[in-house]
Design a protein around this motif. Structure first.
Motif, PDB file in Angstrom:
ATOM      1  N   GLU A  39       0.818  -1.221  -0.004  1.00  0.00           N
ATOM      2  CA  GLU A  39      -0.082   0.110   0.039  1.00  0.00           C
ATOM      3  C   GLU A  39       1.031   1.244   0.073  1.00  0.00           C
ATOM      4  O   GLU A  39       0.620   2.279  -0.735  1.00  0.00           O
ATOM      5  N   LYS A  40       1.909   1.230   0.875  1.00  0.00           N
ATOM      6  CA  LYS A  40       2.977   2.453   0.851  1.00  0.00           C
ATOM      7  C   LYS A  40       3.515   2.601  -0.402  1.00  0.00           C
ATOM      8  O   LYS A  40       3.798   3.523  -1.057  1.00  0.00           O
ATOM      9  N   LEU A  41       4.011   1.469  -1.213  1.00  0.00           N
ATOM     10  CA  LEU A  41       4.526   1.238  -2.512  1.00  0.00           C
ATOM     11  C   LEU A  41       3.570   1.965  -3.392  1.00  0.00           C
ATOM     12  O   LEU A  41       3.993   3.054  -4.391  1.00  0.00           O
ATOM     13  N   ALA A  42       2.197   1.844  -3.304  1.00  0.00           N
ATOM     14  CA  ALA A  42       1.469   2.316  -4.126  1.00  0.00           C
ATOM     15  C   ALA A  42       1.252   3.778  -4.019  1.00  0.00           C
ATOM     16  O   ALA A  42       1.114   4.524  -4.961  1.00  0.00           O
ATOM     17  N   VAL A  43       1.352   4.180  -2.734  1.00  0.00           N
ATOM     18  CA  VAL A  43       1.255   5.645  -2.338  1.00  0.00           C
ATOM     19  C   VAL A  43       2.438   6.430  -3.299  1.00  0.00           C
ATOM     20  O   VAL A  43       2.469   7.246  -3.893  1.00  0.00           O
ATOM     21  N   ASN A  44       3.773   5.837  -2.762  1.00  0.00           N
ATOM     22  CA  ASN A  44       4.958   6.507  -3.274  1.00  0.00           C
ATOM     23  C   ASN A  44       4.901   6.248  -4.911  1.00  0.00           C
ATOM     24  O   ASN A  44       5.250   7.456  -5.493  1.00  0.00           O
ATOM     25  N   ALA A  45       4.582   5.370  -5.741  1.00  0.00           N
ATOM     26  CA  ALA A  45       4.453   5.180  -7.017  1.00  0.00           C
ATOM     27  C   ALA A  45       3.295   6.304  -7.540  1.00  0.00           C
ATOM     28  O   ALA A  45       3.473   6.706  -8.784  1.00  0.00           O
ATOM     29  N   GLY A  46       2.196   6.331  -6.950  1.00  0.00           N
ATOM     30  CA  GLY A  46       1.306   7.257  -7.266  1.00  0.00           C
ATOM     31  C   GLY A  46       1.649   8.545  -7.258  1.00  0.00           C
ATOM     32  O   GLY A  46       1.409   9.652  -7.935  1.00  0.00           O
ATOM     33  N   ILE A  47       2.216   8.954  -5.875  1.00  0.00           N
ATOM     34  CA  ILE A  47       2.433  10.483  -5.784  1.00  0.00           C
ATOM     35  C   ILE A  47       3.789  11.058  -5.995  1.00  0.00           C
ATOM     36  O   ILE A  47       4.051  12.055  -6.805  1.00  0.00           O
ATOM     37  N   ASN A  48       4.841  10.061  -5.896  1.00  0.00           N
ATOM     38  CA  ASN A  48       6.353  10.638  -5.877  1.00  0.00           C
ATOM     39  C   ASN A  48       6.653  11.024  -7.249  1.00  0.00           C
ATOM     40  O   ASN A  48       7.234  12.035  -7.490  1.00  0.00           O
TER      41      ASN A  48
HETATM   42  O1  KPL Z   1       6.508   8.913   1.466  1.00  0.00           O
HETATM   43  C1  KPL Z   1       6.210   9.866   0.801  1.00  0.00           C
HETATM   44  C2  KPL Z   1       7.431  10.642  -0.027  1.00  0.00           C
HETATM   45  O2  KPL Z   1       7.488  11.788  -0.157  1.00  0.00           O
HETATM   46  O3  KPL Z   1       8.468  10.058  -0.110  1.00  0.00           O
HETATM   47  C3  KPL Z   1       4.891  10.531   0.807  1.00  0.00           C
HETATM   48  C4  KPL Z   1       4.599  11.824   1.425  1.00  0.00           C
HETATM   49  C5  KPL Z   1       3.770   9.481   1.590  1.00  0.00           C
HETATM   50  C6  KPL Z   1       4.336  10.760  -0.546  1.00  0.00           C
HETATM   51  O4  KPL Z   1       4.501   9.499  -1.380  1.00  0.00           O
END
Ligand code: KPL
Length: 300
Positions: free
Chosen positions: A176-185
């Motif tokens: 789930e964290k990898l999905a967040v990083n892949a989606g946002i970063n």
């Molecule tokens: O982990 C993060 C990052 O900036 O590296 C967050 C804030 C969760 C965004 O993906």
């Protein structure tokens, strides 16, 4: 409790600094930040305020502690593992982006737990870190299930007033964290916008599709992460950290190497093994790597 924080950049300094309110903390990081912490202490401001005096070193070899937290950039995992292998720790826990824990397990004797965090941190000046958002910390066994060591680490955080969860579903949380990083970063770094603008604006479709691709890989690996849950996680974190810039956006803005390999590389490598299609992750990986190559940060 003696805690060593290996990799005291922004996040490591924030977490280590918060723990130093209740524990005997040693930060391992780089000068001039470590020198300033040694001379004047560590100042935390923003969403949390504190002024603490942890020990501050630039060499983390041959140390011992009850708990070692690993908070280096994911691309420094090999050197972190080498240094930690020279020390003595009851338990080691990673709070890094990317799927790095396996590398620690391969190199270290003590038990290694997985950890995730969505705390926002920015190094303002040497000796001064800003908490740009109070997130969530979860720790647990890499293979899932309730581990008594996770409960122990949880108490270490609780004693210092830091909210944490001892999680039985770490395999799912890691993806789930990898999905967040892949989606946002990646999208936020390329568009040079905040996390909120990334998911709420024209790049939102790319962010959601990258998260779905990670969910597909997770399922191919036998981990129950639905597309909708991966997308929900991206939207939730973007909402909670709307005004922040992701670590990759900060890296690109500062002309620094990024965690492209640990995030998108982890997705595409697993997709190759599983025969899963991840075109969005591949495109983001290629474009960010092209930027790194153009900056002279990688040789490809
Ligand atoms: O982990 C993060 C990052 O900036 O590296 C967050 C804030 C969760 C965004 O993906």
């Amino acid at each position: 409790m003696e805690v060593l924080v290996y990799g005291a950049g922004a996040l490591g300094s924030l977490v280590g600094g918060l723990l130093a309110r209740a524990h005997d903390v040693t930060l391992v990081g780089r000068d001039p930040h470590m020198r300033r912490v040694r001379d004047d202490g560590l100042r935390i401001d923003g969403a949390v305020e504190a002024h603490v005096r942890p020990r501050a070193l630039t060499d983390g070899s041959h140390r011992s502690a009850d708990l070692a937290l690993v908070t280096t950039k994911a691309y420094d995992i090999a050197s972190a593992a080498r240094a930690l292998a020279t020390g003595e720790y009851d338990v080691v826990c990673s709070l890094q982006n990317g799927l790095t824990e396996e590398r620690l397990v391969a190199a270290l004797e003590p038990p290694v737990l997985a950890g995730t965090t969505s705390h926002g941190a920015r190094l303002i000046d040497p000796g001064h870190v800003r908490c740009t958002g109070v997130g969530e910390i979860a720790v647990g066994a890499l293979t899932g299930g309730m581990d008594p060591l996770a409960a122990r680490i949880n108490r270490v955080f609780a004693d210092a007033g830091v909210a944490a969860t001892a999680a039985a579903d770490m395999p799912r949380r890691r993806y789930e964290k990898l999905a967040v990083n892949a989606g946002i970063n990646g999208p936020s770094a390329l568009a040079r916008v905040t996390n909120g603008e990334t998911v709420g604006g024209p790049a939102g479709g790319v962010a959601r599709e990258a998260a779905r691709e990670v969910a597909r890989i997770a399922r191919a690996e036998g981990i129950d992460l639905a597309d909708a849950d991966a997308v929900d996680a991206v939207e939730r974190v973007a909402d909670e950290t709307a005004a922040n810039r992701s670590s990759m956006a900060e890296d690109v803005a500062a002309g620094r190497r990024t965690e492209v390999d640990a995030i998108y590389g982890a997705v595409t490598e697993r997709a190759d093994v599983r025969g899963t299609s991840v075109p969005t992750a591949r495109t983001l990986a290629a474009v960010i790597r092209a930027w790194e190559t153009g900056q002279g940060l990688r040789n490809e």
